[in-house]
Motif scaffolding. Structure first.
Motif, mmCIF file in Angstrom:
data_model
loop_
_atom_site.group_PDB
_atom_site.id
_atom_site.type_symbol
_atom_site.label_atom_id
_atom_site.label_comp_id
_atom_site.label_asym_id
_atom_site.label_seq_id
_atom_site.Cartn_x
_atom_site.Cartn_y
_atom_site.Cartn_z
ATOM 1 N N PRO A 1 0.831 -1.199 0.000
ATOM 2 C CA PRO A 1 0.000 0.000 0.000
ATOM 3 C C PRO A 1 0.865 1.247 0.000
ATOM 4 O O PRO A 1 2.051 1.198 0.283
ATOM 5 N N LYS A 2 0.229 2.375 -0.312
ATOM 6 C CA LYS A 2 1.023 3.587 -0.351
ATOM 7 C C LYS A 2 1.448 3.971 1.074
ATOM 8 O O LYS A 2 2.559 4.365 1.324
ATOM 9 N N GLN A 3 0.495 3.823 1.953
ATOM 10 C CA GLN A 3 0.761 4.195 3.333
ATOM 11 C C GLN A 3 -0.040 3.287 4.229
ATOM 12 O O GLN A 3 -1.171 2.949 3.917
ATOM 13 N N TRP A 4 0.550 2.907 5.325
ATOM 14 C CA TRP A 4 -0.193 2.004 6.207
ATOM 15 C C TRP A 4 0.308 2.191 7.612
ATOM 16 O O TRP A 4 1.504 2.074 7.864
ATOM 17 N N ASN A 5 -0.589 2.497 8.472
ATOM 18 C CA ASN A 5 -0.229 2.681 9.873
ATOM 19 C C ASN A 5 0.849 3.734 10.065
ATOM 20 O O ASN A 5 1.724 3.596 10.910
ATOM 21 N N GLU B 1 9.991 -13.899 1.252
ATOM 22 C CA GLU B 1 11.191 -13.333 1.881
ATOM 23 C C GLU B 1 11.415 -11.907 1.412
ATOM 24 O O GLU B 1 11.680 -10.999 2.199
ATOM 25 N N LEU B 2 11.319 -11.711 0.089
ATOM 26 C CA LEU B 2 11.546 -10.371 -0.455
ATOM 27 C C LEU B 2 10.496 -9.388 0.042
ATOM 28 O O LEU B 2 10.806 -8.236 0.363
ATOM 29 N N LEU B 3 9.268 -9.861 0.126
ATOM 30 C CA LEU B 3 8.203 -8.977 0.602
ATOM 31 C C LEU B 3 8.462 -8.568 2.039
ATOM 32 O O LEU B 3 8.318 -7.390 2.406
ATOM 33 N N GLU C 1 0.481 -8.344 9.846
ATOM 34 C CA GLU C 1 -0.831 -8.019 9.277
ATOM 35 C C GLU C 1 -0.689 -7.522 7.858
ATOM 36 O O GLU C 1 -1.429 -7.899 6.952
ATOM 37 N N LEU C 2 0.321 -6.645 7.698
ATOM 38 C CA LEU C 2 0.531 -6.086 6.369
ATOM 39 C C LEU C 2 0.936 -7.168 5.386
ATOM 40 O O LEU C 2 0.499 -7.179 4.232
ATOM 41 N N ALA D 1 0.093 -10.315 5.479
ATOM 42 C CA ALA D 1 -1.092 -11.089 5.098
ATOM 43 C C ALA D 1 -1.945 -10.318 4.104
ATOM 44 O O ALA D 1 -2.462 -10.876 3.125
ATOM 45 N N LEU D 2 -2.049 -9.018 4.342
ATOM 46 C CA LEU D 2 -2.848 -8.182 3.444
ATOM 47 C C LEU D 2 -2.259 -8.191 2.039
ATOM 48 O O LEU D 2 -2.965 -8.322 1.029
ATOM 49 N N CYS D 3 -0.942 -8.078 1.976
ATOM 50 C CA CYS D 3 -0.308 -8.030 0.660
ATOM 51 C C CYS D 3 -0.404 -9.373 -0.054
ATOM 52 O O CYS D 3 -0.637 -9.422 -1.264
ATOM 53 N N MET D 4 -0.228 -10.451 0.676
ATOM 54 C CA MET D 4 -0.265 -11.749 0.009
ATOM 55 C C MET D 4 -1.647 -12.040 -0.552
ATOM 56 O O MET D 4 -1.781 -12.747 -1.539
ATOM 57 N N LYS D 5 -2.670 -11.462 0.069
ATOM 58 C CA LYS D 5 -4.020 -11.658 -0.472
ATOM 59 C C LYS D 5 -4.147 -10.999 -1.829
ATOM 60 O O LYS D 5 -4.997 -11.370 -2.634
ATOM 61 N N ARG D 6 -3.315 -9.993 -2.051
ATOM 62 C CA ARG D 6 -3.434 -9.279 -3.316
ATOM 63 C C ARG D 6 -2.612 -9.914 -4.421
ATOM 64 O O ARG D 6 -2.627 -9.453 -5.550
#
Lengths: 338, 431
Positions: free
Chosen positions: A69-73, A100-102, A135-136, A138-143
């Protein structure tokens, strides 16, 4: 009748407004190392290069930039916040490497933002940070959507059903797919060429030739782009001509007996002819809007900050840019050297 | 009842240089179906295209009057046609137009592999009642007879042509049928096998294809044998041997070094168990390997998940199988090589196997050696490891040519810039 015509002539927006709107909705993406030429949704970018020249790595980094995301927390990650779809035709994708890279990117962004503000002293803060990172993640992997095809038939079937799948994703999660990554568009080229099926004469039956398959593939992707505007990035494995050929074993490791720089390359390529043999059919070649060539170099002299990583050379073939970019790949991304 | 008898036929060809080549077939025919079994001469790769063509044309000629011919032939006979697709030998039937229209051929490689895409739509009717005769008639009028044809065609144009009872819903369902579900297998498990593990970052990955390259007698087979002996204690191993290099004595030797059980009887027991876990197949051409792999695939798909699982597949010298095919005709050879590579990767991914293949080296530019099988093969394996022998000593070097995590900075600070490790003792020394 007159009022109808008049209302038809009324302007909805000026050219400037239209440009602004388009820039906002479909911005130019400047992903390193492809930052020389701005590319946007709707373009088809082809990354050509010999084996082991970081093409897949560039794709992975583009995907990571897209799904962050552009910005998160409160931390800015500089991503686009959209979904990415990865079609693996080479069947060599390593999901553990991707995660790993993520993770590296997330942690690096998190730590660099904290350094400016204050040091993380308390345990609780550290734990909270870890929790946010997870959390982030998990959010990214969903995308990140992934599919793998062992065959041209499976590839075609995937493309035909992709529209419904993306629609379902959009309805379920509200995510738009902005990036379509195809690893090795030329993976089944020899398989399709080798499978010569004779068609019955007189029947209006299409045979499974390379030409027909490629046409079907291009047609499907085109249709898909109409409904889901995406940036398409495809890699292609090529064999460079003699001038650029590299033998993996002649890298300059001191003990290696055959290590001499006899075959180090001349990096100036001023002629417009392609330095490799093009094997994709014409229908795909005309579909591609941007073409890039990447290759490995032996030149370690410029590599001061990242001494362990190899340097790659990037060249824009279409549109032709008269300069070569040197970049290196690390866990946290792609860094331009010159 | 003559037509219910099995009939035998034989085709003989005399080549230009005086050699004779033979192929034979058995066929049995009913009203609408003819079964024809074809065999090459001794099942060898040396069956010439001329014999193949003659065999197949003979088969078609026999089947005159049948709507369907099922041609069952081993790989050798249908070798150029890697994908079992519908084809006809037009040259034989120029004069017989009505036969041409009814000619449909289905060929299969081995008993277990009827590829789902090539099957005619009629066969799918029981499973998917949506494919009723009116839909099939509509498809046939556009030249679509199998799922494969369906994939090539433009579906939206078809929908535009569709009559009232065929709606786009049906076409959509048809697409879903042709697209199997893609599953995601977790493959995070690594294998700790031997000292090469350090180089490979923990071991040979399950779900990936690892390649060992090296000149002759650089220890490749020994590495394979040691790997097999390590893994076979707990899992099953399939060893595909092309050059008679599998040696049970070596396995026993490696086991002897790692088992530290006192009694000889217990050692013997363990040895028996390990030996029974290693399946060794000798194959001498690529079609036999395809056969073995297809049998393995059907076995793995239908076995129950209890007992000893197969976790390692070793192909000793895949280059010995592929090089003869690569030389003869360029497109077919390369296509065979790539389909072998994809089959291995598919087995690795779908059934959680670690696949280890061995490759040779050939001379490259400047006199240094490079891996065989050319550029197209380079993109098949996940990781490549180059083994070589240091002259004049028992040391062996291993060098990574390619690895998914190669751009990771090395943890060991003393070897910056070098990705090479010397293994003094790989356990390969001369006895």
């Amino acid at each position: 009748m007159g009022s109808h015509a008049k209302s038809w002539l009324l302007e909805h927006e000026t050219a400037r407004e239209m440009l602004e709107r388009v820039q906002a909705e479909r911005p130019f993406l400047l992903l390193p190392p492809l930052h020389r030429v701005p590319i946007r949704v709707g373009n088809v970018v082809e990354l050509a290069g010999p084996s082991s020249s970081s093409k897949t790595h560039i794709l992975i980094q583009a995907a990571i930039t897209c799904i962050l995301p552009k910005q998160w927390n409160g931390v800015s990650y500089g991503g686009l916040g959209h979904s990415a779809m990865f079609i693996d035709l080479d069947c060599r994708f390593d999901i553990s490497r991707f995660s790993e890279l993520l993770n590296h990117r997330i942690m690096e962004a998190g730590s660099s933002s904290k350094v400016g503000c204050h040091k993380m002293e308390s345990e609780a803060q550290f734990a909270r940070m870890e929790h946010y990172n997870e959390e982030l993640f998990a959010l990214c992997m969903k995308r990140f959507l992934y599919t793998r095809c062992y065959d041209s038939s499976e590839f075609l079937a995937t493309l035909k059903t992709l529209h419904y799948r993306l629609q379902k994703e959009r309805q379920a999660h509200g995510l738009n797919v902005h990036l379509l990554l195809i690893d090795s568009i030329g993976a089944f080229h020899w398989l399709d060429r080798g499978s010569s099926s004779f068609s019955l004469e007189g029947d209006n039956r299409k045979s499974w030739h390379l030409q027909n398959v490629s046409e079907a593939v291009v047609q499907e992707i085109r249709r898909l782009l109409l409904v889901h505007p995406m940036l398409v990035m495809a890699t292609k494995a090529v064999a460079l001509g003699n001038k650029y050929s590299t033998n993996e074993l002649t890298r300059s490791y001191g003990k290696w007996p055959a290590a001499d720089n006899q075959y180090s390359r001349n990096v100036t390529s001023t002629d417009q002819k392609l330095p490799y043999r093009e094997y994709m059919p014409a229908v795909w070649q005309s579909f591609v809007t941007h073409r890039i060539l990447v290759r490995d170099t032996d030149d370690d002299s410029v590599n001061d900050e990242h001494p362990n990583n190899s340097v790659f050379l990037l060249e824009w073939l279409m549109p032709p840019v008269n300069s070569l970019d040197k970049f290196t790949v690390t866990n946290t991304g792609v860094f331009i050297l010159s | 009842m003559e037509r219910f008898r099995w009939r035998h036929g034989c085709e003989e060809i005399r080549e230009k240089d005086g050699k004779k080549d033979k192929g034979e077939y058995w066929h049995w025919g009913f009203e609408f179906l003819t079964l024809c079994f074809c065999f090459g001469s001794g099942g060898q790769l040396a069956t010439t295209p001329a014999v193949k063509a003659r065999l197949l044309s003979a088969a078609l000629f026999i089947a005159g009057g049948s709507d369907h011919v099922v041609l069952v032939a081993p790989y050798e006979v249908v070798e150029p046609y890697i994908r079992p697709s519908l084809w006809a030998l037009e040259s034989n039937f120029q004069a017989e137009d009505e036969l041409k229209k009814r000619r449909r051929l289905f060929s299969s490689f081995s008993i277990s592999s009827l590829v789902k895409y090539m099957a005619p739509l009629k066969n799918l009717e029981t499973e998917y009642p949506i494919i009723d005769p009116s839909f099939r008639k509509f498809c046939a009028s556009h030249g679509i007879f199998s799922v494969e044809d369906f994939l090539i065609h433009d579906l939206y144009m078809l929908a535009a042509f569709a009559e009232q009872d065929i709606s786009s819903e049906r076409l959509k369902e048809m697409i879903c049928i042709s697209h199997g579900g893609m599953e995601w297998n977790c493959w995070k498990m690594l294998k700790g096998i031997n000292m090469i593990d350090l180089l490979l970052g923990g071991g040979i990955h399950i779900g990936q294809l690892t390649e060992l390259v090296g000149p002759s007698s650089s220890g490749k087979t020994q590495v394979c044998l040691q790997t097999a002996s390590n893994v076979a204690s707990n899992h099953m191993v399939l060893y595909i041997d092309t050059s008679n290099s599998f040696s049970p004595e070596r396995i026993a030797y490696f086991l002897g070094k790692i088992i530290d059980v006192a009694s000889a009887q217990a050692k013997n027991q363990i040895l028996q168990k390990v030996m029974s876990n290693i399946l060794c197949h000798s194959v001498f051409d690529i079609f036999a390997m395809f056969d073995v792999l297809h049998q393995l695939e059907s076995h793995l798909r239908y076995q129950d998940a209890g007992g000893c699982q197969m976790r390692l597949l070793i192909v000793d010298s895949i280059s010995l199988l592929i090089s003869p095919v690569l030389g003869s005709s360029s497109t077919q050879g390369r296509a065979l090589m790539l389909s072998a590579g994809y089959l291995l990767k598919k087995l690795a991914h779908q059934h959680n196997l670690a696949v280890l293949v061995i490759n040779h080296t050939v001379g490259g530019e400047g006199g240094c050696s490079k891996p065989a099988l050319g550029d197209s093969w380079k993109s098949i394996p996940h990781s490549r490891l180059f083994l070589s022998c240091v002259r004049g000593s028992n040391d062996y070097n291993a060098l990574i040519l390619k690895h998914p995590s190669m751009d990771q900075p090395l943890q060991d600070d003393t070897s910056i810039g070098s990705r090479e490790r010397n293994f003094i003792d790989l356990g390969i020394g001369i006895d």
